[in-house]
Design an enzyme around this catalytic site. Structure first.
Site, PDB file in Angstrom:
ATOM      1  N   ALA A   1      37.401  31.597  34.810  1.00 40.98           N
ATOM      2  CA  ALA A   1      38.298  31.359  33.748  1.00 40.98           C
ATOM      3  C   ALA A   1      38.407  29.938  32.823  1.00 40.98           C
ATOM      4  O   ALA A   1      38.333  29.716  31.754  1.00 40.98           O
ATOM      5  CB  ALA A   1      39.659  31.628  34.475  1.00 40.98           C
TER       6      ALA A   1
ATOM      7  N   ASP B   1      43.766  35.018  36.479  1.00 36.12           N
ATOM      8  CA  ASP B   1      44.639  35.526  37.614  1.00 36.12           C
ATOM      9  C   ASP B   1      45.823  34.684  37.508  1.00 36.12           C
ATOM     10  O   ASP B   1      46.818  35.322  38.266  1.00 36.12           O
ATOM     11  CB  ASP B   1      43.579  35.379  38.764  1.00 36.12           C
ATOM     12  CG  ASP B   1      42.701  36.218  39.188  1.00 36.12           C
ATOM     13  OD1 ASP B   1      42.611  37.215  38.309  1.00 36.12           O
ATOM     14  OD2 ASP B   1      41.779  36.295  39.944  1.00 36.12           O
TER      15      ASP B   1
ATOM     16  N   GLU C   1      39.786  20.291  38.383  1.00 34.60           N
ATOM     17  CA  GLU C   1      39.234  21.646  39.483  1.00 34.60           C
ATOM     18  C   GLU C   1      39.792  20.754  40.972  1.00 34.60           C
ATOM     19  O   GLU C   1      39.137  19.478  41.251  1.00 34.60           O
ATOM     20  CB  GLU C   1      37.870  21.770  39.666  1.00 34.60           C
ATOM     21  CG  GLU C   1      37.398  22.494  40.886  1.00 34.60           C
ATOM     22  CD  GLU C   1      38.185  23.717  41.210  1.00 34.60           C
ATOM     23  OE1 GLU C   1      38.586  24.040  42.516  1.00 34.60           O
ATOM     24  OE2 GLU C   1      38.615  24.398  40.255  1.00 34.60           O
TER      25      GLU C   1
ATOM     26  N   ARG D   1      28.774  36.001  41.796  1.00 35.34           N
ATOM     27  CA  ARG D   1      29.889  35.063  41.321  1.00 35.34           C
ATOM     28  C   ARG D   1      29.426  33.705  41.429  1.00 35.34           C
ATOM     29  O   ARG D   1      29.692  32.865  40.227  1.00 35.34           O
ATOM     30  CB  ARG D   1      30.880  35.068  42.003  1.00 35.34           C
ATOM     31  CG  ARG D   1      32.481  34.470  41.645  1.00 35.34           C
ATOM     32  CD  ARG D   1      33.446  34.748  42.539  1.00 35.34           C
ATOM     33  NE  ARG D   1      34.032  35.996  42.370  1.00 35.34           N
ATOM     34  CZ  ARG D   1      34.934  36.522  41.545  1.00 35.34           C
ATOM     35  NH1 ARG D   1      35.431  35.592  40.815  1.00 35.34           N
ATOM     36  NH2 ARG D   1      35.261  37.605  41.552  1.00 35.34           N
TER      37      ARG D   1
ATOM     38  N   TYR E   1      26.178  47.258  44.708  1.00 37.96           N
ATOM     39  CA  TYR E   1      25.199  47.099  43.543  1.00 37.96           C
ATOM     40  C   TYR E   1      24.262  45.622  43.627  1.00 37.96           C
ATOM     41  O   TYR E   1      24.794  44.669  44.503  1.00 37.96           O
ATOM     42  CB  TYR E   1      26.170  46.841  42.143  1.00 37.96           C
ATOM     43  CG  TYR E   1      27.335  45.988  41.959  1.00 37.96           C
ATOM     44  CD1 TYR E   1      27.056  44.607  41.957  1.00 37.96           C
ATOM     45  CD2 TYR E   1      28.554  46.327  42.453  1.00 37.96           C
ATOM     46  CE1 TYR E   1      28.242  43.768  42.223  1.00 37.96           C
ATOM     47  CE2 TYR E   1      29.593  45.502  42.511  1.00 37.96           C
ATOM     48  CZ  TYR E   1      29.503  44.200  42.233  1.00 37.96           C
ATOM     49  OH  TYR E   1      30.424  43.317  42.405  1.00 37.96           O
TER      50      TYR E   1
END
Length: 411
Positions: free
Chosen positions: A16, A292, A35, A109, A214
């Site tokens: 995000a 989120d 971060e 990810r 997947y």
């Protein structure tokens, strides 16, 4: 230490926050991303990126890098938990590209995070910065970090996840435990003979739990997510190892494709699933939430990251194309554009458990008759996703401001 300053400070350097930084740069808005982790995390598993997000990522300049790590699944197929027979199909692949002018991708990810990080470059990113205090004044926001560093920004965006420090300043709520935990694992594709064919997303809904798998990593690995009922939340950590024997026991009696997939994983990771109740608002005059931190949702519609990407582009357009020094108007406009849509999707993700876990939903027999038989190629299923996949967050935001969209850029 003296304060440093920027127009926008983004708290959180995940998908995000990095997407927002890229979108702000395109709009000509200076930002700094803080971060808390000292280095990027390489853990995590698969992620589904739908056209409503991929069209935006392509416009941010990462189309080529994204194609290099992604898989273009041919279809999403729901299968019987006990016999593995196809029950319903949603076409993806070429049909999705034709219908929505953007791909549906499955990715790892951590690889997506790396693509975004490399596109942004090291300049705007400050790692090892854990926010400890935030003070909002009429002329800006002052931030203090555990390291002793200080920063002043015109606007602060909390993109720091379900346990957001920034959200704690805006709301006194807490994460809501779903009653389920999720196991995630990665399996080399060469261990799974059935994975060598046409790539697809496979979903097995079952009694009280479900499993999704997947291909990711350009087809080299298969990612799976398996839910299990849990009476208590327990430890919450992206890096905590799960008990493979417990997972195996939870899926005993399921079809051999599922049980062999679980057995093929060397390790699994487990964490409890949380979301939060929807807030009436996410913004103050100079602070806003994103992804989120604003609307944490269960993963059962595979839209968490996609909605964060929509948020990021919408917010960047609002900040970049609203009159300078009018941050409150830009943030209010962002909230008005995003709150109704994310609230709907957040609620839908909760409601999806009734289908995925056979709680008051049609059973497999009815699914077979009304799904696979009525729509064998999955085109009707794909058209039914227009409300989700067809949404162009950038065009909507530009229209709300009264400016032409840059959507003519490569999609």
């Amino acid at each position: 230490m003296p304060d440093h300053a920027s127009a926008v400070a983004v708290i959180g350097g995940g998908i995000a926050g990095l997407t927002l930084a890229l979108a702000l740069r395109r709009e000509g808005v200076e930002c700094t991303v803080f971060e808390r982790s000292p280095r990027p995390a390489e853990v995590g598993a698969g992620l589904q990126l739908a056209p409503n997000a991929t069209r935006l990522l392509h416009r941010l300049g990462v189309a080529e890098a994204l194609r290099a790590i992604a898989v273009l699944p041919r279809a999403l197929r729901i299968r019987g938990w006990d016999d593995d027979r196809p029950l319903a199909t949603t076409a993806l692949g070429a049909a999705c590209l034709r219908g929505y002018n953007a791909p549906y991708y499955t990715v790892h990810r951590a690889q997506l995070h790396r693509v975004l990080r490399e596109a942004l470059g090291a300049g705007p990113l400050r790692t090892g910065h854990r926010l400890t205090a935030l003070t909002e004044n009429p002329d800006g926001v002052h931030l203090a970090f555990a390291s002793g560093a200080r920063h002043r920004a015109d606007v602060v965006i909390g993109a720091d996840g379900v346990h957001s420090v920034v959200r704690a300043r805006l709301a006194g709520d807490a994460p809501v435990f779903s009653g389920s935990s999720v196991y995630r694992g990665l399996v080399p594709a060469d261990r799974l003979p059935w994975a060598a064919g046409d790539p697809e997303i496979r979903v097995w809904p079952g009694p009280g739990r479900h499993l999704v798998c997947y291909p990711v990593s350009a087809g080299r690995e298969v990612s799976f997510t398996a839910t299990v009922p849990a009476g208590a939340a327990g430890e919450e950590s992206w890096t905590a190892e799960g008990d493979s024997a417990e997972l195996t026991a939870a899926y005993r009696g399921w079809n051999p494709t599922v049980t062999r997939l679980i057995a093929a994983a060397d390790t699994v990771r487990r964490w409890p699933l949380h979301d939060r109740e929807s807030l009436p608002g996410w913004v103050t005059p100079r602070v806003a939430l994103l992804g989120d931190a604003a609307h944490p949702m269960l993963p059962f519609l595979a839209q968490g990251a996609n909605q964060a990407i929509e948020d990021a582009v919408t917010l960047a357009v609002c900040l970049g194309r609203t009159a300078e020094a009018d941050a409150p108007t830009a943030l209010r406009r962002y909230q008005e554009l995003r709150l109704p849509r994310t609230r709907l999707i957040q609620r839908g993700a909760r409601e999806a458990t009734r289908f995925l876990h056979h709680r008051g939903s049609p059973g497999p027999g009815r699914l077979h008759r009304t799904g696979a038989a009525a729509d064998p190629h999955g085109l009707a299923g794909l058209r039914a996703m227009e409300w989700l996949y067809g949404h162009d967050a950038e065009a909507v935001a530009a229209g709300a401001i009264g400016e032409p969209s840059t959507a003519q850029a490569a999609s």
